[in-house]
Scaffold this motif. Structure first.
Motif, mmCIF file in Angstrom:
data_model
loop_
_atom_site.group_PDB
_atom_site.id
_atom_site.type_symbol
_atom_site.label_atom_id
_atom_site.label_comp_id
_atom_site.label_asym_id
_atom_site.label_seq_id
_atom_site.Cartn_x
_atom_site.Cartn_y
_atom_site.Cartn_z
ATOM 1 N N GLY A 1 0.827 -0.949 0.209
ATOM 2 C CA GLY A 1 -0.162 -0.153 -0.411
ATOM 3 C C GLY A 1 0.622 1.817 0.418
ATOM 4 O O GLY A 1 0.439 2.288 0.479
ATOM 5 N N THR A 2 2.173 1.112 0.021
ATOM 6 C CA THR A 2 3.151 2.146 -0.290
ATOM 7 C C THR A 2 2.965 2.730 -1.559
ATOM 8 O O THR A 2 3.308 3.776 -1.754
ATOM 9 N N GLU A 3 2.088 2.012 -2.377
ATOM 10 C CA GLU A 3 3.162 3.095 -4.274
ATOM 11 C C GLU A 3 1.239 2.561 -4.585
ATOM 12 O O GLU A 3 1.045 2.083 -4.557
ATOM 13 N N PHE A 4 0.707 3.340 -5.473
ATOM 14 C CA PHE A 4 -0.119 2.846 -6.339
ATOM 15 C C PHE A 4 0.312 4.066 -7.441
ATOM 16 O O PHE A 4 0.610 5.228 -7.940
ATOM 17 N N LEU A 5 -0.520 3.667 -8.296
ATOM 18 C CA LEU A 5 -0.902 4.510 -9.319
ATOM 19 C C LEU A 5 -2.532 5.329 -9.880
ATOM 20 O O LEU A 5 -3.735 4.389 -9.258
ATOM 21 N N ASP A 6 -1.741 6.000 -9.980
ATOM 22 C CA ASP A 6 -3.631 6.764 -10.365
ATOM 23 C C ASP A 6 -4.099 6.961 -11.502
ATOM 24 O O ASP A 6 -3.579 7.819 -12.163
ATOM 25 N N LEU A 7 -4.322 5.731 -12.634
ATOM 26 C CA LEU A 7 -5.100 5.531 -13.772
ATOM 27 C C LEU A 7 -6.511 5.956 -13.826
ATOM 28 O O LEU A 7 -7.422 5.621 -14.744
ATOM 29 N N ARG A 8 -7.028 7.123 -12.768
ATOM 30 C CA ARG A 8 -8.942 7.130 -12.962
ATOM 31 C C ARG A 8 -8.987 8.534 -14.772
ATOM 32 O O ARG A 8 -7.959 9.049 -14.517
ATOM 33 N N TYR A 9 -9.638 8.297 -14.859
ATOM 34 C CA TYR A 9 -9.973 9.240 -16.178
ATOM 35 C C TYR A 9 -9.920 10.409 -16.448
ATOM 36 O O TYR A 9 -9.365 10.475 -16.682
ATOM 37 N N GLU A 10 -10.145 10.737 -15.063
ATOM 38 C CA GLU A 10 -9.710 12.393 -15.195
ATOM 39 C C GLU A 10 -8.769 12.590 -14.341
ATOM 40 O O GLU A 10 -8.767 13.582 -14.752
ATOM 41 N N THR A 11 -7.718 12.038 -13.615
ATOM 42 C CA THR A 11 -6.198 11.700 -14.070
ATOM 43 C C THR A 11 -5.150 12.143 -15.296
ATOM 44 O O THR A 11 -4.489 12.945 -15.180
ATOM 45 N N ILE A 12 -5.911 11.428 -15.676
ATOM 46 C CA ILE A 12 -5.103 11.386 -17.284
ATOM 47 C C ILE A 12 -5.906 12.319 -18.385
ATOM 48 O O ILE A 12 -4.677 13.058 -18.627
ATOM 49 N N LEU A 13 -6.844 12.611 -18.025
ATOM 50 C CA LEU A 13 -7.146 13.668 -18.557
ATOM 51 C C LEU A 13 -6.754 14.986 -18.148
ATOM 52 O O LEU A 13 -6.475 15.580 -19.094
ATOM 53 N N LYS A 14 -6.971 15.061 -17.236
ATOM 54 C CA LYS A 14 -5.867 16.130 -16.372
ATOM 55 C C LYS A 14 -4.683 16.813 -16.885
ATOM 56 O O LYS A 14 -4.055 17.696 -16.993
ATOM 57 N N ASN A 15 -4.059 15.079 -16.509
ATOM 58 C CA ASN A 15 -2.405 15.384 -16.993
ATOM 59 C C ASN A 15 -2.200 15.917 -18.534
ATOM 60 O O ASN A 15 -1.487 16.774 -18.968
ATOM 61 N N ALA A 16 -3.261 14.726 -18.915
ATOM 62 C CA ALA A 16 -2.768 15.209 -20.954
ATOM 63 C C ALA A 16 -3.630 16.966 -20.957
ATOM 64 O O ALA A 16 -2.488 16.950 -22.046
ATOM 65 N N SER A 17 -4.498 17.223 -20.835
ATOM 66 C CA SER A 17 -4.663 18.464 -20.218
ATOM 67 C C SER A 17 -3.503 19.511 -20.280
ATOM 68 O O SER A 17 -3.593 20.543 -20.996
ATOM 69 N N GLU A 18 -3.218 19.761 -18.946
ATOM 70 C CA GLU A 18 -1.724 19.980 -18.661
ATOM 71 C C GLU A 18 -0.585 19.795 -19.290
ATOM 72 O O GLU A 18 0.157 20.984 -19.631
ATOM 73 N N ARG A 19 -0.233 18.924 -20.261
ATOM 74 C CA ARG A 19 0.603 19.148 -21.006
ATOM 75 C C ARG A 19 0.624 19.086 -22.197
ATOM 76 O O ARG A 19 1.246 20.165 -22.961
ATOM 77 N N SER A 20 -0.954 19.458 -22.860
ATOM 78 C CA SER A 20 -1.050 19.745 -24.150
ATOM 79 C C SER A 20 -2.075 20.984 -23.831
ATOM 80 O O SER A 20 -2.365 21.898 -25.238
ATOM 81 N N LEU A 21 -1.663 22.046 -23.369
ATOM 82 C CA LEU A 21 -2.258 23.310 -22.719
ATOM 83 C C LEU A 21 -2.386 24.063 -23.906
ATOM 84 O O LEU A 21 -2.915 25.335 -24.160
#
Length: 183
Positions: A154-174
């Motif tokens: 429980g020390t590492e996790f991957l947040d692969l929720r669609y809204e997280t992916i969308l947010k990351n993609a949005s920030e990269r391509s803003l």
């Protein structure tokens, strides 16, 4: 020479002296007046120049302020538009058909399940996620789709929720999106 002649001569000399003094006084007064008028003109010109400079400074300051306000309004309008595009994208993702959602979940899970043991998803995707993975289903999360994958400790996790992916993609391509929308 008679007394009258001496008095007349003294009068004539006195009048001549008075005329000379009066002329010198007039010339001196004229010079003082001319100097005062010249100094007044210099003071007036200097004050007019100072007022003109102050007016120019105030005009420039107002112009700069107005330009800044216009830029701020434009940036706010652009941000509102980008926020609207982001919200529409999020809404579109939330309405993915089940078949498309399962394809995305499969891609995400297959790519990220190694060396992890737990998986979380939204309630709506629980059965699909359990069919797609050997990871232990650890619970439901509030999201529009996607999964969270966690290691055993429980020390590492991957947040692969669609809204997280969308947010990351949005920030990269803003910047790129902004350039396209606001050329």
């Amino acid at each position: 020479m008679g007394l009258d002649a001496i008095v007349e001569e003294i009068r004539a000399k006195g009048k001549a002296e008075a005329d000379r003094i009066s002329g010198e006084t007039y010339q001196e007064a004229s010079k003082i007046i001319a100097d005062a008028q010249s100094q007044a003109a210099r003071i007036k010109a200097a004050r007019q120049e100072a007022v003109r400079k102050e007016i120019d400074r105030m005009r420039q300051q107002e112009l700069s302020s107005a330009n800044l306000e216009v830029k701020r309004a434009m940036l706010n309008a652009r941000k509102e538009l980008l926020d609207e595009v982001y919200a529409n994208a999020k809404d579109t993702i939330n309405k993915f058909p089940a078949e498309r959602n399962q394809k995305l979940l499969k891609l995400i899970i297959v790519k990220n399940e190694d060396s992890n043991t737990k998986i979380y998803s939204r309630a709506k995707d629980r059965s699909a996620v359990q069919k797609l993975t050997k990871l232990n289903y650890a619970g439901e999360i509030d999201c529009i789709g996607g999964v969270v994958i966690e290691n055993e400790a429980g020390t590492e996790f991957l947040d692969l929720r669609y809204e997280t992916i969308l947010k990351n993609a949005s920030e990269r391509s803003l910047k790129e999106v902004s350039d396209i929308l606001f050329r």
